[in-house]
Design an enzyme around this catalytic site. Structure first.
Site, PDB file in Angstrom:
ATOM      1  CG  HIS A  68       7.730   7.662   5.655  1.00  0.00           C
ATOM      2  ND1 HIS A  68       7.376   8.009   4.592  1.00  0.00           N
ATOM      3  CD2 HIS A  68       6.809   7.114   6.547  1.00  0.00           C
ATOM      4  CE1 HIS A  68       6.137   7.511   4.436  1.00  0.00           C
ATOM      5  NE2 HIS A  68       5.737   7.041   5.549  1.00  0.00           N
ATOM      6  NE  ARG A 128      -1.166   2.344   3.246  1.00  0.00           N
ATOM      7  CZ  ARG A 128      -0.559   3.552   3.522  1.00  0.00           C
ATOM      8  NH1 ARG A 128      -0.360   4.788   2.790  1.00  0.00           N
ATOM      9  NH2 ARG A 128      -0.005   3.547   4.698  1.00  0.00           N
ATOM     10  CG  ASP A 129       2.971   4.279   3.083  1.00  0.00           C
ATOM     11  OD1 ASP A 129       2.919   5.343   2.294  1.00  0.00           O
ATOM     12  OD2 ASP A 129       3.560   4.562   4.007  1.00  0.00           O
ATOM     13  CG  ASN A 148       6.970   3.639   3.760  1.00  0.00           C
ATOM     14  OD1 ASN A 148       6.679   4.375   2.912  1.00  0.00           O
ATOM     15  ND2 ASN A 148       5.937   3.816   4.571  1.00  0.00           N
ATOM     16  CG  HIS A 201       3.640   4.666   9.108  1.00  0.00           C
ATOM     17  ND1 HIS A 201       2.849   3.740   8.572  1.00  0.00           N
ATOM     18  CD2 HIS A 201       4.109   5.675   8.195  1.00  0.00           C
ATOM     19  CE1 HIS A 201       3.261   3.979   7.247  1.00  0.00           C
ATOM     20  NE2 HIS A 201       3.649   5.117   6.919  1.00  0.00           N
ATOM     21  CB  CYS A 203       2.449  10.141   1.568  1.00  0.00           C
ATOM     22  SG  CYS A 203       0.676  10.814   1.546  1.00  0.00           S
TER      23      CYS A 203
HETATM   24  P1  HMG Z   1     -13.256  13.941  -3.132  1.00  0.00           P
HETATM   25  O1  HMG Z   1     -12.610  14.364  -4.541  1.00  0.00           O
HETATM   26  O2  HMG Z   1     -13.370  15.148  -2.147  1.00  0.00           O
HETATM   27  O3  HMG Z   1     -14.387  13.097  -2.997  1.00  0.00           O
HETATM   28  O4  HMG Z   1     -12.038  12.994  -2.406  1.00  0.00           O
HETATM   29  P2  HMG Z   1     -15.993  12.933  -3.655  1.00  0.00           P
HETATM   30  O5  HMG Z   1     -16.651  12.176  -2.730  1.00  0.00           O
HETATM   31  O6  HMG Z   1     -16.244  14.379  -4.263  1.00  0.00           O
HETATM   32  O7  HMG Z   1     -15.676  12.011  -4.715  1.00  0.00           O
HETATM   33  C1  HMG Z   1     -14.967  12.316  -6.018  1.00  0.00           C
HETATM   34  C2  HMG Z   1     -15.217  11.194  -6.793  1.00  0.00           C
HETATM   35  O8  HMG Z   1     -14.265  10.151  -6.482  1.00  0.00           O
HETATM   36  C3  HMG Z   1     -16.528  10.648  -6.983  1.00  0.00           C
HETATM   37  O9  HMG Z   1     -16.515  10.023  -8.242  1.00  0.00           O
HETATM   38  C4  HMG Z   1     -16.579   9.541  -6.197  1.00  0.00           C
HETATM   39  O10 HMG Z   1     -17.570   8.624  -6.577  1.00  0.00           O
HETATM   40  C5  HMG Z   1     -15.327   8.732  -6.075  1.00  0.00           C
HETATM   41  P3  HMG Z   1     -17.148  10.800  -9.668  1.00  0.00           P
HETATM   42  O11 HMG Z   1     -18.549  11.283  -9.405  1.00  0.00           O
HETATM   43  O12 HMG Z   1     -16.379  12.255 -10.084  1.00  0.00           O
HETATM   44  O13 HMG Z   1     -17.076   9.900 -10.772  1.00  0.00           O
HETATM   45  N1  HMG Z   1     -14.952   8.301  -5.003  1.00  0.00           N
HETATM   46  C6  HMG Z   1     -14.640   7.113  -4.802  1.00  0.00           C
HETATM   47  N2  HMG Z   1     -14.370   6.209  -5.709  1.00  0.00           N
HETATM   48  C7  HMG Z   1     -13.917   4.826  -5.223  1.00  0.00           C
HETATM   49  N3  HMG Z   1     -13.641   4.806  -3.816  1.00  0.00           N
HETATM   50  C8  HMG Z   1     -13.941   5.532  -3.012  1.00  0.00           C
HETATM   51  C9  HMG Z   1     -14.335   6.881  -3.275  1.00  0.00           C
HETATM   52  N4  HMG Z   1     -14.720   8.236  -2.625  1.00  0.00           N
HETATM   53  C10 HMG Z   1     -14.822   8.834  -3.662  1.00  0.00           C
HETATM   54  N5  HMG Z   1     -13.515   5.163  -1.720  1.00  0.00           N
HETATM   55  C11 HMG Z   1     -11.272  11.210  -1.012  1.00  0.00           C
HETATM   56  C12 HMG Z   1     -12.179  12.620  -1.125  1.00  0.00           C
HETATM   57  C13 HMG Z   1     -11.276  10.864   0.521  1.00  0.00           C
HETATM   58  C14 HMG Z   1     -12.252  10.200  -1.686  1.00  0.00           C
HETATM   59  C15 HMG Z   1      -9.974  11.465  -1.696  1.00  0.00           C
HETATM   60  O14 HMG Z   1      -9.321  12.511  -1.119  1.00  0.00           O
HETATM   61  C16 HMG Z   1      -9.069  10.227  -1.650  1.00  0.00           C
HETATM   62  O15 HMG Z   1      -9.509   9.190  -2.059  1.00  0.00           O
HETATM   63  N6  HMG Z   1      -8.154  10.391  -0.857  1.00  0.00           N
HETATM   64  C17 HMG Z   1      -6.956   9.089  -0.838  1.00  0.00           C
HETATM   65  C18 HMG Z   1      -5.932   9.800  -0.545  1.00  0.00           C
HETATM   66  C19 HMG Z   1      -4.834   8.736  -0.103  1.00  0.00           C
HETATM   67  O16 HMG Z   1      -5.038   7.619  -0.447  1.00  0.00           O
HETATM   68  N7  HMG Z   1      -3.576   9.122   0.298  1.00  0.00           N
HETATM   69  C20 HMG Z   1      -2.497   8.206   0.841  1.00  0.00           C
HETATM   70  C21 HMG Z   1      -2.812   7.654   2.153  1.00  0.00           C
HETATM   71  S1  HMG Z   1      -2.407   8.336   3.522  1.00  0.00           S
HETATM   72  C22 HMG Z   1      -0.745   8.288   3.761  1.00  0.00           C
HETATM   73  O17 HMG Z   1      -0.072   7.447   2.806  1.00  0.00           O
HETATM   74  C23 HMG Z   1      -0.131   8.345   5.173  1.00  0.00           C
HETATM   75  C24 HMG Z   1       0.142   7.008   5.851  1.00  0.00           C
HETATM   76  O18 HMG Z   1       1.047   6.381   5.291  1.00  0.00           O
HETATM   77  C25 HMG Z   1       0.960   7.506   7.319  1.00  0.00           C
HETATM   78  C26 HMG Z   1       1.996   8.597   7.023  1.00  0.00           C
HETATM   79  O19 HMG Z   1       2.883   8.097   6.629  1.00  0.00           O
HETATM   80  O20 HMG Z   1       1.783   9.569   7.729  1.00  0.00           O
HETATM   81  C27 HMG Z   1      -1.160   6.516   6.253  1.00  0.00           C
HETATM   82 MG    MG Z   2       3.340   6.234   5.298  1.00  0.00          MG
END
Ligand code: HMG
Ligand code: MG
Length: 293
Positions: A202, A10-11, A242, A200, A233
């Site tokens: 990095h 994932r990450d 990571n 977690h 990220c």
């Molecule tokens: P948004 O654009 O505000 O959401 O995104 P929305 O509700 O307006 O939806 C936009 C479009 O996405 C729509 O489709 C939805 O249906 C679709 P359209 O009508 O335009 O065709 N949609 C989805 N489709 C599939 N699955 C879903 C979904 N949700 C909406 N679940 C949202 C808001 C939260 C969805 C978006 O910002 C998002 O998906 N963000 C994910 C970002 C991400 O994964 N970041 C990395 C993980 S965090 C990280 O890495 C840190 C960590 O490792 C710890 C650390 O290191 O600190 C964990």
């Molecule tokens: Mg991370």
């Protein structure tokens, strides 16, 4: 016993541009399982527009070999429906200690995300009675957009996640800036049992293992890492690298911990993915082991 939560699939992959086939992701997970990893975060049920690399989560999940406990990120009820339909029993919701970060990462403020995740967790509990939930707090030490984060702010977000029903909180040093004194400072203001915290780190600046040691010395027993040090990220500029599972497993083994990991199999597990992404291995423990093969 120390738990290692492998987050490479994932990450490690979410930020990578070259599309990796679903088959090669499944193969990667199978190799990690064969190497002895028992907890693996495999993908995210997020918007494929935001994270295209993980857009195949629904196809990948049924291909996972039996054995490890698998988990996936879920950002909202759309993601929850996708996950539950596939029988996912372990989910992770993810917020941060900085609004600037959550706005870029999930398009919500921290406070809005906590309200949204309260709904997600409650719906999940209703649907999956034997489920398990992790809550991430990114930018636990510093935000790439807003700068240093006060430990008290991070601690409040942790408390909020626990109150809304997560089983464990993982504290993310998203941009790899933390040092051991900062780990101790944050730990000193956390008002949560040790068993409910994972770290977690990095390794962006080479401090991840030192931070692990600081947390181990305080009594913490759960760490996230990524095979071959894959990862970063997409919404945290400079968050490459990571902590490598290879480095973590080496440290733990030398401290007498039984990890259950075959380190050579682990060192080899990430090689096909690194090669497909055009990245040379960077974990020191991995390189040393591969050189002695
Ligand atoms: P948004 O654009 O505000 O959401 O995104 P929305 O509700 O307006 O939806 C936009 C479009 O996405 C729509 O489709 C939805 O249906 C679709 P359209 O009508 O335009 O065709 N949609 C989805 N489709 C599939 N699955 C879903 C979904 N949700 C909406 N679940 C949202 C808001 C939260 C969805 C978006 O910002 C998002 O998906 N963000 C994910 C970002 C991400 O994964 N970041 C990395 C993980 S965090 C990280 O890495 C840190 C960590 O490792 C710890 C650390 O290191 O600190 C964990
Ligand atoms: Mg991370």
């Amino acid at each position: 016993m120390v738990r290692i939560v492998e987050v490479g699939p994932r990450d490690g992959l979410q930020n990578e541009k070259p599309p990796l086939s679903t088959d090669s992701k499944a193969e990667f997970v199978a190799r990690l399982s064969d190497a002895g990893l028992r907890e693996i975060e495999v993908t995210s049920f997020v918007s494929p527009k935001w994270v295209p690399q993980l857009g195949d989560a629904d196809r990948l999940w049924p291909m996972l070999p039996a054995g490890p406990e698998y988990s996936a990120l879920v950002p909202n009820t759309t993601g929850l429906q996708r996950a539950v339909a596939l029988g996912v029993k372990r989910i992770a919701v993810f917020t941060a200690a900085s609004d600037a970060f959550t706005l870029k990462n999930i398009n919500m403020t921290v406070s809005d995300s906590l309200a949204a995740f309260a709904e997600v967790v409650s719906a999940f509990r209703g649907l999956v009675t034997d489920g398990w939930v992790r809550g991430y707090v990114s930018t636990a030490f510093e935000c790439p957009y807003a700068g240093p984060v006060d430990p008290g702010t991070t601690s409040q977000v942790v408390a909020h996640l626990i109150a809304l029903g997560v089983d464990e909180v993982s504290l993310g040093d998203t941009i790899g800036v933390a040092t051991p004194p900062e780990v101790r400072r944050l730990a000193s203001v956390l008002d949560v049992p040790y068993s409910r915290i994972a770290w977690h780190f990095h390794d962006t600046r080479g401090t991840a293992l030192a931070n692990v040691q600081a947390a181990l010395d305080l009594g913490y027993r759960a760490f996230d890492s990524s095979a071959g040090g894959l990862g970063g990220c997409p919404y945290a500029p400079g968050a490459g690298g990571n902590l490598a599972t290879d480095d973590l497993a080496y440290l733990l083994e030398r401290e007498g911990e039984v990890t259950g990991i075959d380190r050579l199999k682990l060192a080899e597990a990430s090689l096909p993915v690194l090669e497909a992404l055009g990245r040379p291995p960077s974990s020191k423990a991995q390189l040393a082991l591969l050189a002695c093969r």
